[in-house]
Design a protein around this motif. Structure first.
Motif, PDB file in Angstrom:
ATOM      1  N   MET A   1       0.857  -1.202   0.000  1.00  0.00           N
ATOM      2  CA  MET A   1       0.000   0.000   0.000  1.00  0.00           C
ATOM      3  C   MET A   1       0.888   1.245   0.000  1.00  0.00           C
ATOM      4  O   MET A   1       1.860   1.307   0.731  1.00  0.00           O
ATOM      5  CB  MET A   1      -0.882  -0.068   1.252  1.00  0.00           C
ATOM      6  N   GLU A   2       0.551   2.210  -0.833  1.00  0.00           N
ATOM      7  CA  GLU A   2       1.346   3.434  -0.879  1.00  0.00           C
ATOM      8  C   GLU A   2       1.177   4.206   0.411  1.00  0.00           C
ATOM      9  O   GLU A   2       0.126   4.182   1.046  1.00  0.00           O
ATOM     10  CB  GLU A   2       0.859   4.314  -2.036  1.00  0.00           C
ATOM     11  N   TYR A   3       2.274   4.933   0.755  1.00  0.00           N
ATOM     12  CA  TYR A   3       2.177   5.783   1.941  1.00  0.00           C
ATOM     13  C   TYR A   3       1.237   6.933   1.632  1.00  0.00           C
ATOM     14  O   TYR A   3       1.327   7.570   0.590  1.00  0.00           O
ATOM     15  CB  TYR A   3       3.582   6.303   2.313  1.00  0.00           C
ATOM     16  N   GLU A   4       0.325   7.189   2.519  1.00  0.00           N
ATOM     17  CA  GLU A   4      -0.641   8.246   2.267  1.00  0.00           C
ATOM     18  C   GLU A   4      -0.338   9.460   3.121  1.00  0.00           C
ATOM     19  O   GLU A   4      -0.262   9.371   4.346  1.00  0.00           O
ATOM     20  CB  GLU A   4      -2.049   7.734   2.579  1.00  0.00           C
ATOM     21  N   THR A   5      -0.133  10.573   2.435  1.00  0.00           N
ATOM     22  CA  THR A   5       0.057  11.828   3.182  1.00  0.00           C
ATOM     23  C   THR A   5      -1.276  12.205   3.794  1.00  0.00           C
ATOM     24  O   THR A   5      -2.323  11.740   3.345  1.00  0.00           O
ATOM     25  CB  THR A   5       0.510  12.952   2.239  1.00  0.00           C
ATOM     26  N   PRO A   6      -1.239  13.038   4.831  1.00  0.00           N
ATOM     27  CA  PRO A   6      -2.501  13.492   5.430  1.00  0.00           C
ATOM     28  C   PRO A   6      -3.432  14.088   4.389  1.00  0.00           C
ATOM     29  O   PRO A   6      -4.637  13.895   4.443  1.00  0.00           O
ATOM     30  CB  PRO A   6      -2.059  14.546   6.457  1.00  0.00           C
ATOM     31  N   PRO A  39      -1.396   8.944  -9.999  1.00  0.00           N
ATOM     32  CA  PRO A  39      -2.121   8.281 -11.089  1.00  0.00           C
ATOM     33  C   PRO A  39      -2.273   6.770 -10.911  1.00  0.00           C
ATOM     34  O   PRO A  39      -3.150   6.171 -11.527  1.00  0.00           O
ATOM     35  CB  PRO A  39      -1.274   8.601 -12.324  1.00  0.00           C
ATOM     36  N   ASP A  40      -1.428   6.158 -10.085  1.00  0.00           N
ATOM     37  CA  ASP A  40      -1.499   4.694  -9.917  1.00  0.00           C
ATOM     38  C   ASP A  40      -1.978   4.292  -8.523  1.00  0.00           C
ATOM     39  O   ASP A  40      -1.907   3.114  -8.171  1.00  0.00           O
ATOM     40  CB  ASP A  40      -0.120   4.064 -10.160  1.00  0.00           C
ATOM     41  N   HIS A  41      -2.447   5.240  -7.743  1.00  0.00           N
ATOM     42  CA  HIS A  41      -2.922   4.926  -6.392  1.00  0.00           C
ATOM     43  C   HIS A  41      -4.196   4.098  -6.485  1.00  0.00           C
ATOM     44  O   HIS A  41      -5.123   4.448  -7.231  1.00  0.00           O
ATOM     45  CB  HIS A  41      -3.184   6.231  -5.632  1.00  0.00           C
ATOM     46  N   HIS A  42      -4.257   3.032  -5.713  1.00  0.00           N
ATOM     47  CA  HIS A  42      -5.412   2.108  -5.795  1.00  0.00           C
ATOM     48  C   HIS A  42      -6.737   2.834  -5.589  1.00  0.00           C
ATOM     49  O   HIS A  42      -7.661   2.724  -6.410  1.00  0.00           O
ATOM     50  CB  HIS A  42      -5.251   1.005  -4.737  1.00  0.00           C
ATOM     51  N   ASP A  43      -6.845   3.570  -4.498  1.00  0.00           N
ATOM     52  CA  ASP A  43      -8.135   4.190  -4.170  1.00  0.00           C
ATOM     53  C   ASP A  43      -8.488   5.296  -5.152  1.00  0.00           C
ATOM     54  O   ASP A  43      -9.659   5.507  -5.474  1.00  0.00           O
ATOM     55  CB  ASP A  43      -8.109   4.760  -2.749  1.00  0.00           C
ATOM     56  N   VAL A  44      -7.461   6.019  -5.665  1.00  0.00           N
ATOM     57  CA  VAL A  44      -7.730   7.080  -6.637  1.00  0.00           C
ATOM     58  C   VAL A  44      -8.297   6.476  -7.921  1.00  0.00           C
ATOM     59  O   VAL A  44      -9.286   6.969  -8.474  1.00  0.00           O
ATOM     60  CB  VAL A  44      -6.448   7.894  -6.927  1.00  0.00           C
ATOM     61  N   ALA A  63     -12.851   1.025 -18.553  1.00  0.00           N
ATOM     62  CA  ALA A  63     -11.449   1.249 -18.923  1.00  0.00           C
ATOM     63  C   ALA A  63     -10.605   1.504 -17.675  1.00  0.00           C
ATOM     64  O   ALA A  63      -9.519   0.936 -17.505  1.00  0.00           O
ATOM     65  CB  ALA A  63     -11.350   2.425 -19.890  1.00  0.00           C
ATOM     66  N   THR A  64     -11.121   2.346 -16.771  1.00  0.00           N
ATOM     67  CA  THR A  64     -10.358   2.698 -15.560  1.00  0.00           C
ATOM     68  C   THR A  64     -10.260   1.515 -14.604  1.00  0.00           C
ATOM     69  O   THR A  64      -9.190   1.239 -14.050  1.00  0.00           O
ATOM     70  CB  THR A  64     -11.013   3.895 -14.854  1.00  0.00           C
ATOM     71  N   VAL A  65     -11.379   0.806 -14.401  1.00  0.00           N
ATOM     72  CA  VAL A  65     -11.347  -0.295 -13.427  1.00  0.00           C
ATOM     73  C   VAL A  65     -10.502  -1.451 -13.965  1.00  0.00           C
ATOM     74  O   VAL A  65      -9.880  -2.176 -13.183  1.00  0.00           O
ATOM     75  CB  VAL A  65     -12.776  -0.743 -13.045  1.00  0.00           C
ATOM     76  N   SER A  66     -10.464  -1.611 -15.282  1.00  0.00           N
ATOM     77  CA  SER A  66      -9.598  -2.657 -15.866  1.00  0.00           C
ATOM     78  C   SER A  66      -8.135  -2.341 -15.578  1.00  0.00           C
ATOM     79  O   SER A  66      -7.336  -3.234 -15.260  1.00  0.00           O
ATOM     80  CB  SER A  66      -9.811  -2.750 -17.383  1.00  0.00           C
ATOM     81  N   ARG A  71      -3.374  -3.561 -12.375  1.00  0.00           N
ATOM     82  CA  ARG A  71      -2.306  -3.090 -11.475  1.00  0.00           C
ATOM     83  C   ARG A  71      -2.374  -3.776 -10.108  1.00  0.00           C
ATOM     84  O   ARG A  71      -1.364  -4.096  -9.500  1.00  0.00           O
ATOM     85  CB  ARG A  71      -2.496  -1.568 -11.317  1.00  0.00           C
ATOM     86  N   TYR A  72      -3.642  -4.024  -9.639  1.00  0.00           N
ATOM     87  CA  TYR A  72      -3.850  -4.625  -8.316  1.00  0.00           C
ATOM     88  C   TYR A  72      -4.778  -5.836  -8.469  1.00  0.00           C
ATOM     89  O   TYR A  72      -5.968  -5.748  -8.136  1.00  0.00           O
ATOM     90  CB  TYR A  72      -4.469  -3.623  -7.335  1.00  0.00           C
ATOM     91  N   PRO A  73      -4.271  -6.961  -9.010  1.00  0.00           N
ATOM     92  CA  PRO A  73      -5.154  -8.092  -9.355  1.00  0.00           C
ATOM     93  C   PRO A  73      -5.857  -8.725  -8.155  1.00  0.00           C
ATOM     94  O   PRO A  73      -6.848  -9.423  -8.330  1.00  0.00           O
ATOM     95  CB  PRO A  73      -4.221  -9.108 -10.028  1.00  0.00           C
ATOM     96  N   GLU A  74      -5.366  -8.462  -6.944  1.00  0.00           N
ATOM     97  CA  GLU A  74      -6.024  -9.065  -5.772  1.00  0.00           C
ATOM     98  C   GLU A  74      -6.994  -8.101  -5.096  1.00  0.00           C
ATOM     99  O   GLU A  74      -7.557  -8.431  -4.051  1.00  0.00           O
ATOM    100  CB  GLU A  74      -4.962  -9.519  -4.763  1.00  0.00           C
ATOM    101  N   SER A  75      -7.218  -6.960  -5.694  1.00  0.00           N
ATOM    102  CA  SER A  75      -8.088  -5.956  -5.076  1.00  0.00           C
ATOM    103  C   SER A  75      -9.526  -6.465  -5.012  1.00  0.00           C
ATOM    104  O   SER A  75     -10.165  -6.727  -6.038  1.00  0.00           O
ATOM    105  CB  SER A  75      -8.042  -4.659  -5.895  1.00  0.00           C
ATOM    106  N   TYR A  76     -10.059  -6.614  -3.820  1.00  0.00           N
ATOM    107  CA  TYR A  76     -11.444  -7.096  -3.633  1.00  0.00           C
ATOM    108  C   TYR A  76     -12.425  -6.089  -4.213  1.00  0.00           C
ATOM    109  O   TYR A  76     -13.280  -6.448  -5.037  1.00  0.00           O
ATOM    110  CB  TYR A  76     -11.694  -7.308  -2.135  1.00  0.00           C
ATOM    111  N   TRP A  77     -12.310  -4.828  -3.788  1.00  0.00           N
ATOM    112  CA  TRP A  77     -13.308  -3.836  -4.202  1.00  0.00           C
ATOM    113  C   TRP A  77     -13.145  -3.453  -5.670  1.00  0.00           C
ATOM    114  O   TRP A  77     -14.117  -3.123  -6.343  1.00  0.00           O
ATOM    115  CB  TRP A  77     -13.255  -2.605  -3.284  1.00  0.00           C
TER     116      TRP A  77
END
Lengths: 293, 151
Positions: A1-6, A39-44, A63-66, A71-77
């Protein structure tokens, strides 16, 4: 998981809250600022796909969710959103492939069984949908989607009082759930309670103003409630039974009218009957078209 | 049971849908029990259930034929008269409609409850009604000939 700034953490929190209330313009404003930086952040990526999906821009969302799932093949959501988008695009066998892969990884997930059940209902596999809904309820009797799937199946089999009672309990437990509200609208409409159905549909439209499906639903219900549809209430209320009964009464009346006081009125009665039939076929689509304008 | 549930059911992404109850009613009105039976067969094929449902569909047809006989001879002026036959066929069509609706009621309800787009009815229903009308005309002709020849 990327480090998230405040800052990004705060933005993601805001996006989550806005998504829950379908506030897509505000979501886009935040994403416009955040996307270039991450641009590659999972939640973004997830919210970027979700905002397109909430606005019925399914191809863009796909297109975006693909991209997200690649990028994150194990992402549940991410995969859950992919499933929902494919379902919305009527690419149901692909949606089934996604949900089956997830069920193999999460075999005790009531939400996944519930979603699969609803997919089977939409694909007319009613028996399998019922078995999946039963499995979902057995795993988690309180899961909202499991309950929705189970009640939908029950309503199709027998829209009697027990199913309506379960629906009322679901609504009281999850009053903000759009899917639940739309189910209530469908049931009320089936029971010819179109005024109540319209009231709920308008509430849903306030929550999802950009959903074309909900707009179409509100237009259909406004059409059904229009004053010019009053003569068609018997047909709305009793459906095909009313049509058959009217036809049978007219036929038997006209066949036995000879020598009775109504014989002189036979021709006007026939004309009125034909006019009513034509009015019932022609007026509702015209009114719906006019309402849409 | 779990393995069976996790087996894929959708071979292609072609949306599965059936002809609506409106289409079925149109077939009943214009084509009687023959057209209703044809539409019921179509819907069974679309649902992939013809192998399981064909006995019930034969039952629908039998109910329809019996209803034509009963309506024709007891409510109208006999089956040899073309107009009377048409009315009897229509009334029997409505009776068959009821039986087919019961058979596919979950799927027919799903169309309206879930907002599923039904199949385009025009070609299949018109074809079913044309077949039915041709058969009706032939039956009336045979009955009239039989009555004329005193059979």
């Amino acid at each position: 998981m990327e480090y998230e700034t405040p800052d990004i953490a705060q933005d993601l929190q805001m996006l989550q809250e806005l998504a829950a209330r379908n506030r897509t313009p505000q979501m886009r404003a935040i994403l416009q600022r955040v996307m270039p930086q991450h641009p590659d952040h999972h939640d973004v990526l997830y919210y970027s796909a979700q905002v397109d999906w909430l606005e019925d821009k399914d191809e863009d969302a796909l297109a975006t969710v693909s991209q997200l799932v690649e990028r994150y093949p194990e992402s549940y959501w991410g995969r859950m959103l992919l499933f929902r988008i494919l379902d919305g695009l009527n690419r149901r066998s692909e949606a089934e492939t996604v949900i089956l892969e997830m069920l193999r990884e999460y075999p005790e997930d009531a939400l996944l069984y519930g979603r699969y059940s609803i997919l089977m209902l939409e694909s007319m596999r009613i028996e399998k949908a019922g078995e999946l809904a039963a499995r979902a309820i057995a795993i988690d009797p309180d899961d909202e989607i499991a309950l929705t799937a189970s009640i939908l199946h029950e309503l199709l089999a027998d829209p009697g009082e027990p199913a309506k009672q379960r629906l009322a309990e679901l609504v009281s437990r999850y009053p903000d759930a759009v899917s639940t509200a739309l189910m209530v609208v469908a049931v009320l409409s089936e029971q010819d309670q179109n005024k109540e159905a319209l009231h709920i549909a308008q509430e849903v439209l306030r929550q999802s103003p950009d959903s074309q499906g909900v707009v179409d639903l509100v237009i259909s219900l406004k059409t059904a409630n229009h004053w010019s549809m009053v003569p068609l209430r018997p047909l709305q209320k009793w459906g095909w039974g009313a049509s058959i009964a009217i036809w049978f009464v007219m036929i038997m009346l006209l066949r036995n009218v000879e020598g009775t006081p109504i014989e002189p009125y036979a021709l006007p009665i026939i004309i009125a009957f034909i006019a009513y039939a034509v009015y019932s076929w022609v007026w509702p689509p015209i009114l719906k078209w006019w309402m849409r304008r | 049971m779990t393995d069976e549930l996790l087996r894929p059911s959708l071979e292609s992404s072609e949306p599965v849908s059936i002809l609506s109850s409106g289409a079925l009613m149109g077939a009943a009105f214009f084509g009687g029990p023959i057209a209703v039976t044809i539409v019921a067969v179509m819907n069974s094929v679309y649902l992939g259930r013809l192998k399981k449902e064909w006995p019930m569909i034969i039952g629908v047809f039998a109910v329809g034929v019996a209803a034509v006989y009963l309506f024709g001879n007891y409510a109208f002026d006999g089956l040899a008269d073309a107009r009377s036959f048409r009315l009897a066929a229509r009334a029997a069509g409505f009776a068959s409609f009821g039986v087919v609706w019961l058979m596919h009621r979950k799927e027919l309800r799903a169309l309206s409850t879930l907002g599923i787009e039904p199949r385009n009815p025009w070609k299949p229903v018109i074809a079913a009604c044309l077949v039915a009308m041709a058969l009706h005309a032939w039956i009336v002709m045979m009955l009239t000939e039989a009555m004329t020849n005193g059979v």
